[in-house]
Scaffold this motif. Structure first.
Motif, PDB file in Angstrom:
ATOM      1  N   TRP A   1      19.886   9.441 -25.838  1.00 37.92           N
ATOM      2  CA  TRP A   1      20.398   9.234 -24.484  1.00 37.92           C
ATOM      3  C   TRP A   1      20.885  10.509 -23.813  1.00 37.92           C
ATOM      4  N   GLY A   2      20.862  11.627 -24.521  1.00 39.62           N
ATOM      5  CA  GLY A   2      21.217  12.887 -23.893  1.00 39.62           C
ATOM      6  C   GLY A   2      22.471  13.508 -24.468  1.00 39.62           C
ATOM      7  N   PRO A   3      22.538  14.848 -24.471  1.00 39.49           N
ATOM      8  CA  PRO A   3      23.652  15.562 -25.106  1.00 39.49           C
ATOM      9  C   PRO A   3      24.981  15.403 -24.378  1.00 39.49           C
ATOM     10  N   ARG A   4      24.956  14.886 -23.149  1.00 35.09           N
ATOM     11  CA  ARG A   4      26.211  14.728 -22.412  1.00 35.09           C
ATOM     12  C   ARG A   4      26.748  13.289 -22.480  1.00 35.09           C
ATOM     13  N   SER A   5      26.209  12.488 -23.394  1.00 35.15           N
ATOM     14  CA  SER A   5      26.662  11.095 -23.507  1.00 35.15           C
ATOM     15  C   SER A   5      28.162  10.993 -23.742  1.00 35.15           C
ATOM     16  N   PHE A   6      28.718  11.972 -24.458  1.00 35.10           N
ATOM     17  CA  PHE A   6      30.137  11.942 -24.787  1.00 35.10           C
ATOM     18  C   PHE A   6      30.876  13.151 -24.214  1.00 35.10           C
ATOM     19  N   ALA A   7      30.332  13.721 -23.153  1.00 32.07           N
ATOM     20  CA  ALA A   7      30.984  14.850 -22.478  1.00 32.07           C
ATOM     21  C   ALA A   7      32.116  14.311 -21.611  1.00 32.07           C
ATOM     22  N   ILE A   8      33.177  13.895 -22.267  1.00 29.12           N
ATOM     23  CA  ILE A   8      34.297  13.218 -21.617  1.00 29.12           C
ATOM     24  C   ILE A   8      35.587  13.930 -22.034  1.00 29.12           C
ATOM     25  N   THR A   9      36.442  14.184 -21.077  1.00 24.31           N
ATOM     26  CA  THR A   9      37.755  14.761 -21.379  1.00 24.31           C
ATOM     27  C   THR A   9      38.717  13.617 -21.643  1.00 24.31           C
ATOM     28  N   TRP A  10      39.085  13.454 -22.898  1.00 23.26           N
ATOM     29  CA  TRP A  10      39.931  12.334 -23.281  1.00 23.26           C
ATOM     30  C   TRP A  10      41.408  12.688 -23.140  1.00 23.26           C
ATOM     31  N   PRO A  11      42.238  11.777 -22.663  1.00 24.90           N
ATOM     32  CA  PRO A  11      43.680  12.041 -22.641  1.00 24.90           C
ATOM     33  C   PRO A  11      44.236  12.049 -24.062  1.00 24.90           C
ATOM     34  N   ASP A  12      45.373  12.699 -24.226  1.00 22.62           N
ATOM     35  CA  ASP A  12      45.946  12.829 -25.562  1.00 22.62           C
ATOM     36  C   ASP A  12      46.303  11.487 -26.189  1.00 22.62           C
ATOM     37  N   ASN A  13      46.598  10.489 -25.368  1.00 23.35           N
ATOM     38  CA  ASN A  13      47.050   9.208 -25.903  1.00 23.35           C
ATOM     39  C   ASN A  13      45.920   8.187 -26.035  1.00 23.35           C
ATOM     40  N   VAL A  14      44.663   8.614 -25.947  1.00 20.95           N
ATOM     41  CA  VAL A  14      43.560   7.661 -25.939  1.00 20.95           C
ATOM     42  C   VAL A  14      43.512   6.827 -27.207  1.00 20.95           C
ATOM     43  N   ASP A  15      43.725   7.444 -28.352  1.00 22.87           N
ATOM     44  CA  ASP A  15      43.616   6.690 -29.602  1.00 22.87           C
ATOM     45  C   ASP A  15      44.764   5.701 -29.762  1.00 22.87           C
ATOM     46  N   ALA A  16      45.940   6.069 -29.277  1.00 21.04           N
ATOM     47  CA  ALA A  16      47.062   5.141 -29.321  1.00 21.04           C
ATOM     48  C   ALA A  16      46.794   3.932 -28.425  1.00 21.04           C
ATOM     49  N   ILE A  17      46.258   4.195 -27.238  1.00 21.00           N
ATOM     50  CA  ILE A  17      45.935   3.093 -26.319  1.00 21.00           C
ATOM     51  C   ILE A  17      44.863   2.199 -26.917  1.00 21.00           C
ATOM     52  N   CYS A  18      43.861   2.814 -27.523  1.00 18.28           N
ATOM     53  CA  CYS A  18      42.725   2.051 -28.033  1.00 18.28           C
ATOM     54  C   CYS A  18      43.032   1.324 -29.338  1.00 18.28           C
ATOM     55  N   SER A  19      44.198   1.556 -29.903  1.00 18.76           N
ATOM     56  CA  SER A  19      44.587   0.829 -31.111  1.00 18.76           C
ATOM     57  C   SER A  19      45.314  -0.468 -30.775  1.00 18.76           C
ATOM     58  N   ARG A  20      45.587  -0.688 -29.485  1.00 19.20           N
ATOM     59  CA  ARG A  20      46.243  -1.922 -29.060  1.00 19.20           C
ATOM     60  C   ARG A  20      45.193  -2.877 -28.489  1.00 19.20           C
ATOM     61  N   PRO A  21      45.234  -4.157 -28.859  1.00 23.26           N
ATOM     62  CA  PRO A  21      44.190  -5.090 -28.424  1.00 23.26           C
ATOM     63  C   PRO A  21      44.258  -5.421 -26.946  1.00 23.26           C
ATOM     64  N   ASN A  22      43.142  -5.868 -26.447  1.00 23.30           N
ATOM     65  CA  ASN A  22      43.058  -6.348 -25.076  1.00 23.30           C
ATOM     66  C   ASN A  22      43.869  -7.636 -24.969  1.00 23.30           C
ATOM     67  N   ASN A  23      44.919  -7.618 -24.165  1.00 21.91           N
ATOM     68  CA  ASN A  23      45.769  -8.789 -23.980  1.00 21.91           C
ATOM     69  C   ASN A  23      45.616  -9.399 -22.593  1.00 21.91           C
ATOM     70  N   THR A  24      44.587  -8.980 -21.876  1.00 22.59           N
ATOM     71  CA  THR A  24      44.340  -9.540 -20.561  1.00 22.59           C
ATOM     72  C   THR A  24      43.822 -10.958 -20.714  1.00 22.59           C
TER      73      THR A  24
END
Length: 494
Positions: A210-233
């Motif tokens: 799909w291309g070398p820029r598929s993951f060319a994303i600047t992630w915030p420092d807290n991304v992994d902490a946020i993504c460890s919490r389940p979707n409660n919507t």
């Protein structure tokens, strides 16, 4: 690689699988799933993923097998769930025709436990096999547009909410549902799924496709902490298995260009999974019936009688069309068969907030699953014209393919049938089609239920008229079951 997999597997058994047997909704009626049963399915998922990853480097550049191969790895990767414990395959295992493989669950509530193991969704997992042949959703309101008028054709999920309209691929849009579903893989943001993929060993395969820029994303420092919490919507008003774009927040703070990259990569993930589901590994057209159509197998007398009933007196082919060189055994429409409520669903008891504050079903036993009708009323349906016909589709669900309807890992393995898993055998399903309008009504759990009486339909509106007073004998029903068993893939002729 083998050492790493072994260590990960050992940790999974201790940290994830062990607590699962006790982590059930209190008073739900949902059985405690034996840890060994969960362990067997999880190990099969892990082993399949490991083999798929190991084989990826040997795929030739430009090979048409590369996209399905990537889709397979994604399909079997449990790290793409919030607690890194549930892959798509957990609810769609090959040995059951890509449906649920936890027999304890099939016997009772039918909805598989989610990544948050105390959460259960509303319906039985639909088969992932052959689903890719369902076109993007249309409302046929013009004569000749479809075999029916004023009907919906296409889409995926039981209630058609994976319309396929944005990607022109209903299966790809279905593949985007479960990762975000609070009661399934429970990621709080598509960005979390993309983040997890970027950390996996198959990232080079993804980028090479799909291309070398598929993951060319600047992630915030807290991304992994946020993504460890389940979707409660909370789910939308339809009580569906996935919140739609109106109810899924973007909780990871990203710049607009990074958010656009996340959506693009998330779409590429979905297209890869759809390619895997279309591959011969998932949808092979390799049943005895396919061999019969090709002149390479003979049906037994019982199977032949069942085939004759299927296309004749039993009227099955009104919706499960058996024509063509490779028939799908579905017309991709919807129907309300009048299936009784399944009181065993844990969803009815998920009325209290869990440890994360999530309430799956605030109304409890009062909930009525209106299927397509509720999808049409929901924010997930962006077509205002479709909303006006919602009442006409209350109680309707997608007509599933009958392919692999009897596929199971052993002869006595119990599968569940119907959108809510009310039926536990093909014989029960056929008997219902035959006698729904003949046998008397009875209360759920009454003596004779499913044999000499039936509970009332969960949704009495819009009942199908193509069944259910067929006048078949008991032996006719058995012949129909014999024919349905010829639709299991993997047939090896004599």
């Amino acid at each position: 690689m083998e050492v790493i997999i072994a260590v990960v597997w050992a940790l999974a058994v201790v940290l994830v699988i062990g607590p699962l047997a006790e982590a059930q909704p209190q008073g739900s009626g949902q059985p405690s799933v034996p840890a060994q049963e969960i362990a067997e399915v999880e190990q099969q998922v892990d082993n399949t993923e490991a083999k798929a990853i190991a084989g990826a480097p040997f795929l030739l550049s430009g090979s048409p097998e590369r996209v399905p191969a990537l889709g397979k790895v994604l399909f079997f990767d449990k790290n793409l769930s919030v607690n890194r414990n549930e892959a798509c395959a957990f609810c769609h295992m090959p040995q059951t025709g890509y449906q649920g493989a936890l027999e304890t669950i099939n016997l009772k509530g039918v909805a598989q436990p989610g990544s948050v193991r105390t959460r259960f969704s509303l319906r039985k997992p639909p088969s992932a096999a052959y689903a890719v042949y369902s076109p993007p959703l249309i409302y046929a309101d013009k004569p000749g547009e479809a075999k029916c008028t004023h009907c919906f054709i296409g889409g995926n999920f039981w209630d058609l909410r994976a319309t396929g309209l944005r990607l022109q691929n209903a299966t790809a849009m279905q593949a985007q549902g479960s990762p975000l579903n609070p009661t399934e893989m429970a990621n709080p943001d598509p960005a979390c799924v993309v983040r997890r993929i970027s950390e996996r060993p198959y990232r080079p395969l993804f980028e090479s496709i799909w291309g070398p820029r598929s993951f060319a994303i600047t992630w915030p420092d807290n991304v992994d902490a946020i993504c460890s919490r389940p979707n409660n919507t909370p789910d939308s008003a339809i009580g569906s298995e996935v919140p739609g774009p109106e109810s899924t927040p973007a909780v990871v703070a990203l710049e607009p260009e990074d958010r656009a990259r996340v959506q693009s990569t998330f779409d590429q993930m979905a297209r890869s999974i759809a390619a895997f589901e279309k591959s011969p590994e998932v949808s092979p057209f390799s049943s005895k019936f396919d061999a019969f159509l090709a002149g390479n197998a003979n049906l037994t007398p019982a199977e032949r009688r069942g085939y004759g009933l299927f296309t004749g007196k039993a009227n099955c082919d009104d919706c499960h069309v058996p024509t063509g060189q490779r028939p799908l055994f579905t017309d991709n429409s919807t129907s309300n068969l009048g299936v009784p409520r399944n009181p065993e669903l844990a969803y009815y008891k998920e009325t209290a907030a869990d440890e994360f504050g999530y309430v799956a079903n605030p109304v409890g036993d009062a909930f009525v699953d209106l299927g397509v009708g509720n999808f049409l009323r929901s924010p997930e349906n962006a077509d205002k014209a479709w909303k006006t016909v919602a009442a006409e589709f209350d109680g309707r669900f997608r007509v599933p393919t009958l392919r692999n309807v009897d596929k199971r890992p052993r002869d006595d393995f119990v599968k569940a049938y119907g959108h809510n898993g009310y039926f536990k055998s093909l014989k029960e399903v056929v008997h219902f089609y035959n006698t729904r309008d003949v046998l008397p009504r009875c209360a759920p759990g009454a003596r004779g239920e499913k044999v000499s009486c039936w509970p009332a339909p969960e949704v009495p509106q819009n009942l199908s008229k193509s069944c259910c007073n067929l006048g078949l004998s008991d032996s006719d029903e058995d012949d129909l079951v014999a024919f349905l068993k010829t639709l299991t893939d993997g047939y090896v002729g004599n």
